[in-house]
Motif scaffolding. Structure first.
Motif, short mmCIF file in Angstrom:
data_model
loop_
_atom_site.label_atom_id
_atom_site.label_comp_id
_atom_site.label_asym_id
_atom_site.label_seq_id
_atom_site.Cartn_x
_atom_site.Cartn_y
_atom_site.Cartn_z
N TYR A 75 0.80 -1.22 0.00
CA TYR A 75 0.00 0.00 0.00
C TYR A 75 0.84 1.28 0.00
N LYS A 76 2.10 1.16 -0.36
CA LYS A 76 2.98 2.32 -0.44
C LYS A 76 3.76 2.27 -1.76
N PRO A 77 4.30 3.43 -2.22
CA PRO A 77 5.14 3.40 -3.42
C PRO A 77 6.39 2.56 -3.21
N ILE A 78 6.92 2.06 -4.29
CA ILE A 78 8.20 1.35 -4.23
C ILE A 78 9.27 2.32 -3.72
N ALA A 79 10.01 1.90 -2.71
CA ALA A 79 10.95 2.82 -2.04
C ALA A 79 12.39 2.37 -2.20
N SER A 80 13.27 3.34 -2.17
CA SER A 80 14.73 3.12 -2.09
C SER A 80 15.25 2.18 -3.17
N GLU A 81 14.82 2.40 -4.40
CA GLU A 81 15.31 1.56 -5.49
C GLU A 81 16.76 1.89 -5.82
N LYS A 82 17.57 0.86 -6.02
CA LYS A 82 18.97 1.02 -6.42
C LYS A 82 19.23 0.09 -7.61
N VAL A 83 19.67 0.66 -8.72
CA VAL A 83 19.99 -0.15 -9.89
C VAL A 83 21.25 -0.95 -9.63
N THR A 84 21.23 -2.21 -10.03
CA THR A 84 22.41 -3.07 -9.86
C THR A 84 23.13 -3.34 -11.18
N SER A 85 22.37 -3.43 -12.30
CA SER A 85 23.04 -3.69 -13.58
C SER A 85 22.13 -3.31 -14.73
#
Length: 671
Positions: free
Chosen positions: A115-125
């Motif tokens: 029920y919340k936005p996707i948080a703290s995304e970090k690209v790996t490749s």
């Protein structure tokens, strides 16, 4: 322009050698952003080398996308897609009149997790293999992927998103229903309004258990208001795209000890082949770059890329090549007025804004080379009248000094070209020689062919007399009569088999006056570069026999384009166009190997001169699945003591083998 640089040749050679050493050190393994994967793809593993942005073009038969993507300093992914529909024409219906929209939304922004936005995304490749695949993580909860690619046949562009739960708790995933429609102004389309649909598939509420994955997709499509939205299965579209890439990779395979060259060659085949559009005027290969679609040019298509497709054996490419020449043939005329530089708007209009650019020479050169390499007598007969007409046109443009005059050159006045330039006369020279070979194969009048041969010999002498000069201390060529500053296109005679000034020309090309971190400067001392001249130069230097010198610069250039900061294809130019991935330049890259390194020069519909240039550090090199001359064959060149062993095979069957001296030429007939 004034002479800016005068030094002794000895000094130039020293500095050129130092530059070669510098460039190889400059682009060391540690400084590469991308790496080559075992499956032939390239990938960027995100470490501390952010932020970084790049752009890549990907095309299908009815759509093209310039994807501007990057990873921000905080590790998040960013993308803007410029979508181009070449067959949806806008007003005014000119060269650039393709329906185009830029959209920056990211489908993950619509999704909620617990029920919340996707948080703290970090690209790996990030991975490129004909699609762009982006992998990232959201904390220790989710693994996310995005995959971007055009449809091969539909007027749509595809994105696939996956979410994997890597936590030990159930995640509630909400993916909304979304079907947006953008309607264009009817006054700005040749056929009224166009509708742009953005449709999300597989919406809903999902309870994702540990290690479970959910996948959804977005499809961008456009059409006329009365057209149905294409029925699409995104997974099938992905399979079709990857199947096409594999088909291209399985033809004309380069095998050398240099993995970078092999891989860049494989990628260049993709960009060279994908940019062909299904227009009302037949298949048209287009440069791309958000500007050049559903149209053909005398340089990009007729000269640069069409002669390459017979070697690749990509049938749609061959169809587009023949169509391009036949489109130009419609403009032959008894008054010998110039053929237009470009045929635009799906074949319904022309562009000739730069006057005569030497287009007749470009078309004659390309059509003759294409016809010989294709090896089909019926096609050759169709193209012969066009070749004849263009040769006669060039003949009528000879000045009192015996070289070909024109209003401009292929750069259309961007840089000075005088009243007669080196490029046009060099192209005409090669076209005459190819016409002799083609005419003999077709049984044409011997007197006519004798005249072509005599004209080529006179023209070679005239090129030396008119353009040959000492420029900035180098015994090379003036690009035009008044020119006194080095130009990148001094390389052209080398690609046409004129080696009278090869030593001084090669020294000039690789001197600090012309060679830069991005290849050749178009004009010495300037920041402008166009990859096309660098690609011609590398081919010409190899053809001239300076193999090891060319190899150093070829490896450096390929490394930079494949694994550097702007990947994975050759580019058009800078600063103009911001290094767009125009398609024909990738064809020119491949021709470095077919015509330069392997030295294949068609001499008939089923024969070619062969002058292999095996570098001293290589024991062997191969070019497999060659489809020229309507055959399918492999060529292997290997060093045996001080000689080269040439083997031509069809599958496991050896059809030709011979020991030759390094640097010698043999003629190979194909049965």
């Amino acid at each position: 322009m004034k002479r800016l640089f005068t030094k002794t040749r000895k000094h130039f050679l020293f500095v050129a050698a130092a530059l070669c050493f510098f460039t190889s050190k400059l682009f060391s393994q540690e400084e590469r952003r991308w790496q080559i994967d075992k499956d032939g793809a390239i990938s960027w593993q995100i470490n501390n080398n952010i932020p970084h942005k790049d752009h890549i073009e990907m095309s299908g038969k009815k759509i093209s996308c310039v994807l501007r993507y990057g990873v921000a300093a905080d590790g998040t992914f960013q993308a803007t897609r410029s979508l181009v529909w070449p067959m949806l024409r806008t007003i005014p219906n000119n060269t650039h009149a393709s329906f185009t929209r830029q959209l920056a939304q990211d489908a993950f922004d619509l999704v909620t997790v617990n029920y919340k936005p996707i948080a703290s995304e970090k690209v790996t490749s990030l991975t490129l293999n004909g699609t762009l695949l982006v992998k990232s993580k959201s904390g220790n909860t989710l693994e996310l992927t995005r995959q971007f690619f055009p449809s091969t046949t539909l007027s749509g562009y595809c994105e696939i998103y996956t979410i994997k739960n890597i936590s030990d708790k159930t995640c509630v995933i909400e993916i909304p229903k979304s079907n947006a429609i953008y309607t264009s102004d009817p006054a700005k389309g040749t056929e009224g309004s166009y509708n742009l649909h953005v449709d999300l598939f597989n919406h809903g509420n999902f309870n994702l258990q540990t290690n479970e994955t959910i996948r959804f997709s977005v499809f961008y499509s456009a059409g006329k208001t009365n057209e149905q939205v294409p029925v699409v299965n995104i997974e099938e579209e992905k399979d079709k795209r990857l199947k096409l890439i594999q088909e291209i990779w399985d033809k004309l395979i380069l095998e050398t000890p240099d993995e970078v060259l092999n891989t860049e060659f494989a990628f260049a085949k993709i960009r060279a082949s994908e940019s062909i559009f299904e227009t009302k005027g037949g298949p048209m290969h287009g440069p791309g770059g958000e500007s050049y679609y559903a149209a053909i040019w005398a340089n990009d298509q007729a000269e640069y890329i069409c002669p390459f497709f017979p070697f690749l054996g990509y049938e749609y490419g061959n169809q587009a090549s023949l169509n391009a020449y036949l489109q130009f043939a419609k403009f032959m005329n008894q008054e010998y007025k110039p053929i237009p530089s470009s045929i635009v708007a799906e074949g319904t209009d022309i562009w000739d804004g730069a006057g005569d650019r030497g287009d007749g020479a470009m078309i004659a050169y390309g059509a003759a080379r294409y016809a010989l390499s294709k090896g089909n007598a019926n096609e050759a007969k169709q193209l012969w009248p066009l070749i004849e007409w263009c040769l006669e046109y060039c003949h009528r443009k000879l000045n009192s000094d015996g070289v070909v005059t024109s209003d401009s050159d292929e750069l259309e006045g961007r840089l000075p070209a005088g009243k007669a330039n080196l490029n046009t006369s060099s192209l005409y020279y090669d076209a005459l020689n190819s016409a002799v070979y083609l005419g003999e194969a077709l049984g044409k009048d011997k007197t006519q062919l004798k005249n072509y041969k005599a004209e080529a010999e006179k023209l070679k002498t005239a090129i030396e007399k008119y353009f040959g000069a000492k420029v900035e201390g180098f015994e090379t060529y003036k690009y035009y009569k008044e020119n006194d500053v080095l130009r990148a296109w001094i390389c052209t005679p080398l690609t046409m088999g004129i080696y009278d000034r090869k030593a001084g020309t090669i020294d000039a090309l690789f001197s600090p006056r012309l060679w830069t971190k991005d290849g050749l400067a178009s004009i010495a001392g300037d920041k402008i570069f166009w990859d096309r001249s660098t690609l011609y130069a590398l081919r010409g230097v190899l053809a001239a026999g300076e193999t090891d010198k060319a190899l150093d610069f070829l490896h450096y250039y390929s490394n930079r384009r494949l694994l550097g900061d702007h990947v994975p294809y050759p580019v058009e130019a800078y600063p103009e166009g911001d290094q767009r991935h125009l398609s024909a330049e990738s064809g020119l890259y491949c021709r470095i190997f077919t015509e330069g390194l392997f030295g294949i020069r068609p001499t008939g519909l089923s024969s070619f001169d062969f002058t292999p240039r095996l570098p001293k550090s290589w024991p062997v090199m191969k070019l497999r699945q060659i489809h020229a001359f309507e055959k399918d064959f492999d060529i292997t060149v290997e060093r045996v003591n001080k000689e080269l062993k040439v083997t031509l095979s069809n599958g496991k069957k050896i059809v030709f083998t011979k020991l030759i001296k390094d640097g010698s030429t043999i003629n190979i007939p194909l049965k």
